[in-house]
Every structure is written in structure tokens, then in C-alpha cells.
Motif scaffolding. Structure first.
Motif, PDB file in Angstrom:
ATOM      1  N   TRP A 204      39.764 -63.802 -11.440  1.00 23.55           N
ATOM      2  CA  TRP A 204      38.506 -63.079 -11.551  1.00 23.55           C
ATOM      3  C   TRP A 204      37.606 -63.682 -12.632  1.00 23.55           C
ATOM      4  CZ3 TRP A 204      35.541 -60.117  -8.883  1.00 23.55           C
ATOM      5  CH2 TRP A 204      36.063 -59.309  -7.868  1.00 23.55           C
ATOM      6  N   ILE A 205      38.197 -63.962 -13.774  1.00 22.34           N
ATOM      7  CA  ILE A 205      37.405 -64.491 -14.892  1.00 22.34           C
ATOM      8  C   ILE A 205      36.791 -65.835 -14.528  1.00 22.34           C
ATOM      9  CG2 ILE A 205      37.589 -65.429 -17.231  1.00 22.34           C
ATOM     10  CD1 ILE A 205      39.663 -63.229 -17.783  1.00 22.34           C
ATOM     11  N   GLU A 206      37.572 -66.690 -13.902  1.00 29.16           N
ATOM     12  CA  GLU A 206      37.090 -68.037 -13.602  1.00 29.16           C
ATOM     13  C   GLU A 206      36.128 -68.066 -12.421  1.00 29.16           C
ATOM     14  OE1 GLU A 206      40.760 -70.061 -13.137  1.00 29.16           O
ATOM     15  OE2 GLU A 206      41.200 -70.119 -15.290  1.00 29.16           O
ATOM     16  N   SER A 207      36.252 -67.116 -11.500  1.00 27.54           N
ATOM     17  CA  SER A 207      35.394 -67.130 -10.314  1.00 27.54           C
ATOM     18  C   SER A 207      34.080 -66.384 -10.512  1.00 27.54           C
ATOM     19  CB  SER A 207      36.136 -66.529  -9.114  1.00 27.54           C
ATOM     20  OG  SER A 207      36.458 -65.167  -9.344  1.00 27.54           O
ATOM     21  N   THR A 208      34.024 -65.439 -11.461  1.00 25.54           N
ATOM     22  CA  THR A 208      32.777 -64.700 -11.661  1.00 25.54           C
ATOM     23  C   THR A 208      31.649 -65.603 -12.147  1.00 25.54           C
ATOM     24  OG1 THR A 208      33.638 -64.056 -13.850  1.00 25.54           O
ATOM     25  CG2 THR A 208      33.799 -62.434 -12.075  1.00 25.54           C
ATOM     26  N   PHE A 209      31.996 -66.661 -12.852  1.00 25.39           N
ATOM     27  CA  PHE A 209      30.988 -67.646 -13.273  1.00 25.39           C
ATOM     28  C   PHE A 209      30.286 -68.214 -12.046  1.00 25.39           C
ATOM     29  CE2 PHE A 209      29.434 -71.810 -14.322  1.00 25.39           C
ATOM     30  CZ  PHE A 209      29.054 -71.772 -15.656  1.00 25.39           C
ATOM     31  N   SER A 210      31.061 -68.690 -11.073  1.00 26.33           N
ATOM     32  CA  SER A 210      30.483 -69.284  -9.867  1.00 26.33           C
ATOM     33  C   SER A 210      29.783 -68.237  -9.013  1.00 26.33           C
ATOM     34  CB  SER A 210      31.574 -69.973  -9.050  1.00 26.33           C
ATOM     35  OG  SER A 210      32.138 -71.050  -9.769  1.00 26.33           O
ATOM     36  N   LEU A 211      30.318 -67.017  -8.993  1.00 23.09           N
ATOM     37  CA  LEU A 211      29.709 -65.960  -8.188  1.00 23.09           C
ATOM     38  C   LEU A 211      28.300 -65.634  -8.663  1.00 23.09           C
ATOM     39  CD1 LEU A 211      29.897 -63.763  -6.003  1.00 23.09           C
ATOM     40  CD2 LEU A 211      30.920 -62.263  -7.733  1.00 23.09           C
ATOM     41  N   THR A 212      28.152 -65.387  -9.960  1.00 29.03           N
ATOM     42  CA  THR A 212      26.819 -65.065 -10.489  1.00 29.03           C
ATOM     43  C   THR A 212      25.889 -66.270 -10.402  1.00 29.03           C
ATOM     44  OG1 THR A 212      27.687 -65.543 -12.707  1.00 29.03           O
ATOM     45  CG2 THR A 212      27.585 -63.238 -12.027  1.00 29.03           C
ATOM     46  N   GLN A 213      26.429 -67.459 -10.596  1.00 23.85           N
ATOM     47  CA  GLN A 213      25.630 -68.671 -10.448  1.00 23.85           C
ATOM     48  C   GLN A 213      25.077 -68.783  -9.033  1.00 23.85           C
ATOM     49  OE1 GLN A 213      27.827 -72.386 -10.479  1.00 23.85           O
ATOM     50  NE2 GLN A 213      26.220 -73.389 -11.648  1.00 23.85           N
ATOM     51  N   MET A 214      25.913 -68.531  -8.043  1.00 21.99           N
ATOM     52  CA  MET A 214      25.507 -68.612  -6.642  1.00 21.99           C
ATOM     53  C   MET A 214      24.444 -67.570  -6.307  1.00 21.99           C
ATOM     54  SD  MET A 214      27.868 -67.837  -3.301  1.00 21.99           S
ATOM     55  CE  MET A 214      28.032 -66.112  -3.830  1.00 21.99           C
ATOM     56  N   LEU A 215      24.635 -66.336  -6.775  1.00 19.47           N
ATOM     57  CA  LEU A 215      23.728 -65.255  -6.425  1.00 19.47           C
ATOM     58  C   LEU A 215      22.330 -65.438  -7.015  1.00 19.47           C
ATOM     59  CD1 LEU A 215      26.108 -62.171  -6.799  1.00 19.47           C
ATOM     60  CD2 LEU A 215      25.341 -63.264  -4.675  1.00 19.47           C
ATOM     61  N   LEU A 216      22.240 -66.101  -8.168  1.00 15.64           N
ATOM     62  CA  LEU A 216      20.955 -66.201  -8.863  1.00 15.64           C
ATOM     63  C   LEU A 216      20.314 -67.578  -8.760  1.00 15.64           C
ATOM     64  CD1 LEU A 216      21.788 -64.124 -12.053  1.00 15.64           C
ATOM     65  CD2 LEU A 216      20.368 -63.448 -10.134  1.00 15.64           C
ATOM     66  N   MET A 217      20.946 -68.508  -8.075  1.00 14.72           N
ATOM     67  CA  MET A 217      20.421 -69.866  -8.020  1.00 14.72           C
ATOM     68  C   MET A 217      19.038 -69.919  -7.382  1.00 14.72           C
ATOM     69  SD  MET A 217      22.326 -73.261  -6.573  1.00 14.72           S
ATOM     70  CE  MET A 217      23.652 -73.008  -7.777  1.00 14.72           C
ATOM     71  N   ILE A 218      18.839 -69.208  -6.280  1.00  9.75           N
ATOM     72  CA  ILE A 218      17.545 -69.213  -5.599  1.00  9.75           C
ATOM     73  C   ILE A 218      16.474 -68.574  -6.483  1.00  9.75           C
ATOM     74  CG2 ILE A 218      16.268 -68.329  -3.609  1.00  9.75           C
ATOM     75  CD1 ILE A 218      18.824 -68.575  -1.985  1.00  9.75           C
ATOM     76  N   SER A 219      16.837 -67.509  -7.178  1.00 14.97           N
ATOM     77  CA  SER A 219      15.878 -66.856  -8.075  1.00 14.97           C
ATOM     78  C   SER A 219      15.461 -67.774  -9.208  1.00 14.97           C
ATOM     79  CB  SER A 219      16.482 -65.569  -8.641  1.00 14.97           C
ATOM     80  OG  SER A 219      16.767 -64.653  -7.609  1.00 14.97           O
ATOM     81  N   TRP A 220      16.414 -68.546  -9.754  1.00 11.49           N
ATOM     82  CA  TRP A 220      16.070 -69.503 -10.801  1.00 11.49           C
ATOM     83  C   TRP A 220      15.124 -70.573 -10.263  1.00 11.49           C
ATOM     84  CZ3 TRP A 220      16.145 -68.725 -15.648  1.00 11.49           C
ATOM     85  CH2 TRP A 220      17.154 -67.996 -16.277  1.00 11.49           C
ATOM     86  N   GLY A 221      15.343 -70.998  -9.026  1.00 15.23           N
ATOM     87  CA  GLY A 221      14.442 -71.978  -8.425  1.00 15.23           C
ATOM     88  C   GLY A 221      13.032 -71.441  -8.289  1.00 15.23           C
ATOM     89  N   ARG A 222      12.913 -70.193  -7.867  1.00 13.18           N
ATOM     90  CA  ARG A 222      11.591 -69.577  -7.769  1.00 13.18           C
ATOM     91  C   ARG A 222      10.943 -69.438  -9.138  1.00 13.18           C
ATOM     92  NH1 ARG A 222      13.190 -64.699  -3.533  1.00 13.18           N
ATOM     93  NH2 ARG A 222      13.253 -65.991  -1.631  1.00 13.18           N
ATOM     94  N   ALA A 223      11.743 -69.074 -10.129  1.00 13.12           N
ATOM     95  CA  ALA A 223      11.200 -68.929 -11.481  1.00 13.12           C
ATOM     96  C   ALA A 223      10.670 -70.253 -12.012  1.00 13.12           C
ATOM     97  CB  ALA A 223      12.276 -68.382 -12.414  1.00 13.12           C
ATOM     98  N   SER A 224      11.374 -71.343 -11.709  1.00 12.42           N
ATOM     99  CA  SER A 224      10.912 -72.653 -12.182  1.00 12.42           C
ATOM    100  C   SER A 224       9.616 -73.060 -11.502  1.00 12.42           C
ATOM    101  CB  SER A 224      11.983 -73.713 -11.942  1.00 12.42           C
ATOM    102  OG  SER A 224      12.156 -73.974 -10.567  1.00 12.42           O
TER     103      SER A 224
END
Length: 232
Positions: A92-112
Motif C-alpha cells: 500500500w505504501i509503495e503503490s499509493t505514490f503511483s496511484l496519486t501520481q496517475m490520478l493527478l497527472m492530467i490535472s498537472w498538465g492542464r495547470a502547466s
């Protein structure tokens, strides 16, 4: 065999696979000389800009892989987790990093796109630095998961880095540019677990140096996360 040399048959590796026909109401116009972008094809590669972007690319795998060597031991020693449950919580600890990264990647692209590439990247570096450092301080499993989620939130700017890389290259330099991009990513993959493993639990690993520091006795994995930050 006759070869059709008409303009409608001319293609290259940069010709789109699907070109709307006039009968479909398409408005596609073939780019002049089939160029993939509007940059000067003979322009030299902006070395310093590419180096800085590759450096930013290296940060994410360092932050991701640095905790792998000591997560299980951390759960046993400070997380009050039974030996049977270590694998479950470690996953859980190691996968939550990738999970949150995946969910917010598109939003970060829009923000940029909205606020600019540089502000987003500076915000990313500050956030992932703080979150990675804090991961060495928790005393419960849920605190560990929380800080990994926070680190993953700020690690979602990989798409922004790729966009900036593509904006600073031409067709002639794209292979070299993406080679450096991939090289630094694998460098981060190499450095992350190395730094985390070498600096974990320093009071026991290096008692002559860190044995007298109560802070590293109370927080045996703080030096590993702090060292991870300084490594990038």
C-alpha cells in the motif's frame, strides 16, 4: 511496376495516419515540407535547458525508489505492524505514490498550460522535497501512507517535463534529447534505492558516527529521506 508519384500519394514518416477528406468536411492542411514542428531544424540543442529538465526528470524516480530498501523494516520497527501484515502494508505504501501520481497527472498538465511550465515545476520540486523528507518521521502506518500520497501528488508533473523537452528540441536533436531524458530517469532509478539503503538506520549501521545522535535513534529512517532529498 508503375509508381504513383502524384502529390496525393506522397507520404513520409511524419504524415498523419488519418487525413480528413474534403468530402468529410475535413480542414486538414499538410504542413509545409512535412516538418514536425515550427522550430529551426538546424538550431543547436539548448544544452543547459535540456540538462536542467533532465535533472528534474531524475527527481521522481529517486523519490519513488528511495524507500524500497527500508520500508519493511520501518513497518516492523516503528509502524507497530505484525510480521504477517508487513507485505500488505508495504504494498500500500509503495503503490499509493503511483496511484496519486496517475490520478493527478492530467490535472498537472492542464495547470502547466494555464499557469506556465516553470511555476508548476518549481511547485513540484518544493512539494516532493518536503513530502519525501517527512516520510522518515512517521510512527504509524497511516502517517506513512499519507506522506507517500502527498509525494505522489507532487510527482505528477512528468507530463510537464516531457512537454518542455519536446518544446526545446528539433527533429535532428530529438533522438539525442530523449536519450538523455531516459538516461537521467534510469540514473534516478539507480540512485534512489542506493541512497535509501546506505543511509537507513544510521545509528546501527554507523554507530561510531551517528550513535550519539538521539534524533537518528528516535527516527532511524530520517537520514535516508533527508539524504534522498540532497541527492537530487
Amino acid at each position: 511496376m508503375a509508381v504513383d508519384t502524384s502529390e496525393s500519394a506522397a507520404t513520409s514518416e511524419v504524415t498523419p495516419l488519418l487525413i480528413p477528406s474534403q468530402s468529410d468536411g475535413g480542414s486538414y492542411t499538410q504542413p509545409e515540407n512535412n516538418k514536425i514542428n515550427h522550430y529551426d531544424e538546424d538550431a543547436p540543442m539548448p544544452t543547459m535547458q535540456i540538462v536542467m529538465l533532465c535533472y528534474v526528470r531524475m527527481v521522481e524516480p529517486i523519490a519513488f525508489f528511495s524507500i524500497f530498501p527500508f520500508t519493511n523494516q520501518m513497518l516492523l520497527n516503528t509502524g507497530n505492524v505484525s510480521q504477517e501484515d508487513v507485505g500488505f502494508y508495504s504494498g500500500w505504501i509503495e503503490s499509493t505514490f503511483s496511484l496519486t501520481q496517475m490520478l493527478l497527472m492530467i490535472s498537472w498538465g492542464r495547470a502547466s498550460d494555464l499557469y506556465g511550465r516553470k511555476p508548476v515545476l518549481v511547485f513540484f520540486l518544493a512539494g516532493v522535497t518536503i513530502a519525501t523528507t517527512l516520510f522518515g518521521l512517521p510512527k504509524t502506518v497511516w502517517q506513512m501512507i499519507l506522506f507517500r500520497c502527498v509525494a505522489g501528488i507532487f510527482a505528477g508533473t512528468i507530463a510537464t517535463v516531457r512537454a518542455m523537452i519536446s518544446e526545446n528540441m528539433t527533429r535532428k536533436t530529438q533522438a539525442l534529447t530523449f536519450s538523455w531524458f531516459a538516461f537521467t530517469a534510469f540514473t534516478g532509478t539507480f540512485l534512489g534505492p542506493l541512497v535509501g539503503g546506505v543511509l537507513a538506520n544510521p545509528a546501527e549501521q554507523y554507530p561510531s558516527v551517528f550513535g550519539g545522535f538521539q534524533f537518528f535513534i528516535n527516527y532511524p529512517y530520517a537520514l535516508a529521506t533527508i539524504g534522498t532529498v540532497f541527492s537530487h
